[in-house]
Scaffold this motif. Structure first.
Motif, PDB file in Angstrom:
ATOM      1  N   PHE A 304      24.655  14.178  24.511  1.00 49.53           N
ATOM      2  CA  PHE A 304      24.755  12.803  24.998  1.00 49.53           C
ATOM      3  C   PHE A 304      23.565  11.955  24.557  1.00 49.53           C
ATOM      4  O   PHE A 304      23.736  10.800  24.191  1.00 49.53           O
ATOM      5  CB  PHE A 304      24.896  12.744  26.520  1.00 49.53           C
ATOM      6  N   CYS A 305      22.376  12.527  24.551  1.00 47.86           N
ATOM      7  CA  CYS A 305      21.188  11.771  24.168  1.00 47.86           C
ATOM      8  C   CYS A 305      20.449  12.446  23.024  1.00 47.86           C
ATOM      9  O   CYS A 305      20.270  11.873  21.966  1.00 47.86           O
ATOM     10  CB  CYS A 305      20.266  11.619  25.374  1.00 47.86           C
ATOM     11  N   ASN A 306      20.052  13.688  23.214  1.00 49.84           N
ATOM     12  CA  ASN A 306      19.256  14.410  22.232  1.00 49.84           C
ATOM     13  C   ASN A 306      20.122  15.322  21.358  1.00 49.84           C
ATOM     14  O   ASN A 306      21.298  15.561  21.634  1.00 49.84           O
ATOM     15  CB  ASN A 306      18.194  15.247  22.948  1.00 49.84           C
ATOM     16  N   GLY A 307      19.482  15.834  20.326  1.00 51.23           N
ATOM     17  CA  GLY A 307      20.086  16.871  19.510  1.00 51.23           C
ATOM     18  C   GLY A 307      19.466  18.215  19.859  1.00 51.23           C
ATOM     19  O   GLY A 307      18.351  18.296  20.370  1.00 51.23           O
ATOM     20  N   LEU A 330      13.765  10.274  25.319  1.00 56.09           N
ATOM     21  CA  LEU A 330      13.921  10.004  26.746  1.00 56.09           C
ATOM     22  C   LEU A 330      15.121   9.099  26.976  1.00 56.09           C
ATOM     23  O   LEU A 330      15.172   7.971  26.494  1.00 56.09           O
ATOM     24  CB  LEU A 330      12.659   9.346  27.304  1.00 56.09           C
ATOM     25  N   CYS A 331      16.115   9.603  27.682  1.00 57.97           N
ATOM     26  CA  CYS A 331      17.284   8.807  28.048  1.00 57.97           C
ATOM     27  C   CYS A 331      17.381   8.805  29.574  1.00 57.97           C
ATOM     28  O   CYS A 331      17.313   9.856  30.211  1.00 57.97           O
ATOM     29  CB  CYS A 331      18.558   9.382  27.447  1.00 57.97           C
ATOM     30  N   GLU A 332      17.563   7.648  30.138  1.00 56.69           N
ATOM     31  CA  GLU A 332      17.623   7.519  31.582  1.00 56.69           C
ATOM     32  C   GLU A 332      19.030   7.143  32.020  1.00 56.69           C
ATOM     33  O   GLU A 332      19.915   6.910  31.206  1.00 56.69           O
ATOM     34  CB  GLU A 332      16.607   6.467  32.044  1.00 56.69           C
ATOM     35  N   GLY A 333      19.221   7.071  33.322  1.00 51.76           N
ATOM     36  CA  GLY A 333      20.492   6.642  33.870  1.00 51.76           C
ATOM     37  C   GLY A 333      21.591   7.663  33.647  1.00 51.76           C
ATOM     38  O   GLY A 333      21.344   8.870  33.563  1.00 51.76           O
ATOM     39  N   PRO A 334      22.850   7.203  33.538  1.00 51.05           N
ATOM     40  CA  PRO A 334      23.992   8.130  33.426  1.00 51.05           C
ATOM     41  C   PRO A 334      23.903   9.063  32.224  1.00 51.05           C
ATOM     42  O   PRO A 334      24.321  10.218  32.314  1.00 51.05           O
ATOM     43  CB  PRO A 334      25.196   7.181  33.307  1.00 51.05           C
ATOM     44  N   VAL A 335      23.378   8.570  31.092  1.00 52.30           N
ATOM     45  CA  VAL A 335      23.282   9.418  29.898  1.00 52.30           C
ATOM     46  C   VAL A 335      22.293  10.557  30.127  1.00 52.30           C
ATOM     47  O   VAL A 335      22.574  11.719  29.805  1.00 52.30           O
ATOM     48  CB  VAL A 335      22.887   8.581  28.664  1.00 52.30           C
ATOM     49  N   GLY A 336      21.137  10.253  30.695  1.00 55.64           N
ATOM     50  CA  GLY A 336      20.164  11.294  30.975  1.00 55.64           C
ATOM     51  C   GLY A 336      20.667  12.310  31.983  1.00 55.64           C
ATOM     52  O   GLY A 336      20.444  13.512  31.851  1.00 55.64           O
ATOM     53  N   ARG A 479      29.882   4.125  14.622  1.00 53.93           N
ATOM     54  CA  ARG A 479      28.784   5.040  14.883  1.00 53.93           C
ATOM     55  C   ARG A 479      29.287   6.202  15.732  1.00 53.93           C
ATOM     56  O   ARG A 479      30.049   6.016  16.678  1.00 53.93           O
ATOM     57  CB  ARG A 479      27.648   4.317  15.602  1.00 53.93           C
ATOM     58  N   ALA A 480      28.868   7.421  15.375  1.00 57.65           N
ATOM     59  CA  ALA A 480      29.396   8.597  16.053  1.00 57.65           C
ATOM     60  C   ALA A 480      28.903   8.703  17.485  1.00 57.65           C
ATOM     61  O   ALA A 480      29.648   9.121  18.378  1.00 57.65           O
ATOM     62  CB  ALA A 480      29.024   9.856  15.272  1.00 57.65           C
ATOM     63  N   ASP A 481      27.669   8.376  17.741  1.00 63.88           N
ATOM     64  CA  ASP A 481      27.109   8.558  19.079  1.00 63.88           C
ATOM     65  C   ASP A 481      26.030   7.511  19.286  1.00 63.88           C
ATOM     66  O   ASP A 481      24.973   7.542  18.644  1.00 63.88           O
ATOM     67  CB  ASP A 481      26.521   9.965  19.224  1.00 63.88           C
ATOM     68  N   GLY A 482      26.291   6.581  20.181  1.00 66.80           N
ATOM     69  CA  GLY A 482      25.329   5.517  20.433  1.00 66.80           C
ATOM     70  C   GLY A 482      24.443   5.758  21.629  1.00 66.80           C
ATOM     71  O   GLY A 482      23.762   4.836  22.084  1.00 66.80           O
ATOM     72  N   ARG A 483      24.443   7.014  22.172  1.00 66.01           N
ATOM     73  CA  ARG A 483      23.637   7.346  23.360  1.00 66.01           C
ATOM     74  C   ARG A 483      23.907   6.374  24.502  1.00 66.01           C
ATOM     75  O   ARG A 483      23.021   5.996  25.260  1.00 66.01           O
ATOM     76  CB  ARG A 483      22.158   7.343  23.022  1.00 66.01           C
TER      77      ARG A 483
END
Length: 496
Positions: A304-307, A330-336, A479-483
């Motif tokens: 969702f955020c990192n690889g 660092l991804c916050e909120g629902p994605v994190g 785009r495949a994944d926009g985080r």
């Protein structure tokens, strides 16, 4: 199983002696030696040959050569057969290291083989004899030809003209999936792309192996990459696949035994549902979790955020991830939150896996993860064409393109991009349903205000991995994944 020492050496053994055109069926009045044979007993000077558990010695007479397995290595020689008289010339072998008892058996077997002078049939068996030597072989039942697609082929031999050498490093694997995707490794690097057989040759597109190779594996890596990229001709004989390139180089693979196969696992998958500790895993919009299994027991994906990336191990229907590293964006909120839940459910535990058509399910005491297979991009319809940007869409609004903006994906693995004010050269490869650009070379220019937004939109989409959809002469790029962040949609038309 024969245990092999880690420090295997790659040794090229030149086939010595003239190749004698003796027919496989035997010389005039001689025995029928056709087929593959395995050693069942042998004696030298009154002493029985050693026979280590888990290893075998085999023999196959071909049109000009005799080949086989000598418990550990492969051996080969030219031969002359007249009646029951047998002469072997230029006996040689690869030099891979095995356990001491296996190596001792190999030395004794090859020494005995070099002393043989006759060949006879005793019932169904084949007997090679000589001064103080007797080797009895039984026929190996013919192996049905394995399918080219959806078989896990493991590299055994590198061929360069009349020179053969064994492999080293990690297993080098080739998997040609029936959905058109391909996974391949060289012993130190791996890659993915698409494949087809065209006019009797194997054509691989987008296969750009990534990773670093130690110096001792550089030659093997280059050889494998050159053959796979050289439009080789495939030939299957039982469980053996030979790829022969036009420059006389080749690769010989053996189909992995059925009990060892990770049936249907290889390829790329996207998470579509999951539970952990009795709760449904969140799937935030604009972001996704993916999982890729590559040849050579390597794995990776996005969370969702990192690889993340590492190794995996399969034992029957059990799957475990090992030595996995995750990037630290660092991804916050629902994605994190979704990333944390997904990685907790995936890593540091043993899963039971099942593959049913285009679905992969991983089950563990913590819950269940369900993935759908990601099909390769439609490269046949896209590559080697120049696509002209027609519009950039965002928030339901499509803005017409400004200036000369185009996209080209060349079958040789290079790409050209223009944004309306800048030009880029890059390389490209595929992973799952995604195209990735790398090695960007571009002009450092300031774009005028009327083109700057378009330039930035193209870079945002194309630099982050993108997906392709083709409808006639229209190409849609997302785009495949926009985080979780919104990303523009690019619409191109094929140049007439």
């Amino acid at each position: 199983m024969v245990a092999r020492r880690a420090g295997m050496r790659l040794v090229a053994v030149l086939l010595l002696g003239a190749a004698l055109l003796t027919a496989c069926g035997g010389g005039a009045g001689g025995p029928d030696v056709r087929g593959e044979w395995h050693l069942v007993e042998g004696a030298v000077d009154g002493s029985a040959l050693p026979s280590p558990g888990g290893a075998t010695a085999t023999l196959r007479f071909e049109a000009q050569e005799v080949r086989g397995r000598s418990f550990c290595n492969s051996f080969f020689a030219s031969y002359r057969l007249s009646g029951d008289s047998l002469v072997l010339d230029g006996l040689g072998s690869t030099e891979m290291g095995c356990e001491p008892d296996v190596m001792a058996a190999e030395t004794a077997f090859l020494g005995a083989l070099a002393r043989t002078a006759t060949v006879t049939r005793e019932g169904a068996d084949l007997v090679l004899g000589g001064d103080g030597v007797r080797l009895r072989f039984s026929p190996v039942p013919p192996t049905p030809d394995r399918a080219l697609a959806d078989t896990r082929w493991v590299l055994e031999t590198l061929v360069d003209g009349e020179t053969a050498s064994s492999t080293t490093g990690e297993p080098a694997v080739l998997v040609l999936r029936s959905d058109g995707g391909v996974e391949a490794s060289t012993g130190c690097r791996s890659g993915a792309g698409t494949w087809l057989v065209d006019a009797g040759v194997l054509v691989l597109d987008g296969l750009a192996p990534t990773g670093d190779c130690p110096p001792e594996l550089a030659a093997q890596d280059a050889h494998v990459a050159a053959v796979l990229g050289g439009r080789p001709a495939p030939a299957i004989d039982g469980d053996r696949l030979t790829l022969s390139a036009p420059d006389a180089r080749g690769l010989v693979y053996r189909a992995e035994a059925e009990g060892q196969r990770e049936d249907g696992l290889l390829g790329s998958w996207e998470l579509i549902a999951g539970t952990a500790d009795g709760h449904a895993l969140p799937l935030p919009g604009g972001a996704r979790a993916t999982l890729t299994f590559s040849a050579g027991s390597q794995t990776g994906g996005t969370s969702f955020c990192n690889g993340y990336g590492g190794d995996y191990a399969v034992d029957g229907d059990e799957l475990r991830f090992e030595e996995v590293a995750v990037s630290l964006v660092l991804c916050e909120g629902p994605v994190g939150e979704a990333e944390g839940a997904y990685l907790d459910a995936l890593l540091d535990r043993t899963h039971r896996f099942t593959v049913d058509a285009d679905r992969l399910r991983l089950s563990s005491p913590a819950g269940e993860l369900t993935f759908r297979r990601l099909l390769p991009p439609p490269l046949d319809a896209v590559s080697d064409r120049r696509w002209l940007l027609e519009s950039v869409g965002a928030g339901g609004t499509a803005v017409p393109a400004t200036g000369d903006a185009s996209l080209e994906l060349r079958s040789g693995g290079t790409a050209a991009v223009t944004t309306g004010c800048r030009s880029f050269e890059a390389t490209w490869r595929t992973g799952g349903d995604t195209v990735h650009l790398a090695d960007w070379e571009y002009e450092l220019l300031d774009c005028p205000p009327e083109v700057a937004g378009q330039d930035q939109a193209l870079v945002d989409v194309l630099a982050g991995g993108f997906q392709l959809r083709v409808d006639g002469d229209r190409l849609v790029v997302d785009r495949a994944d926009g985080r979780g962040a919104p990303a523009p949609t690019l619409v191109y038309r094929a140049e007439r």
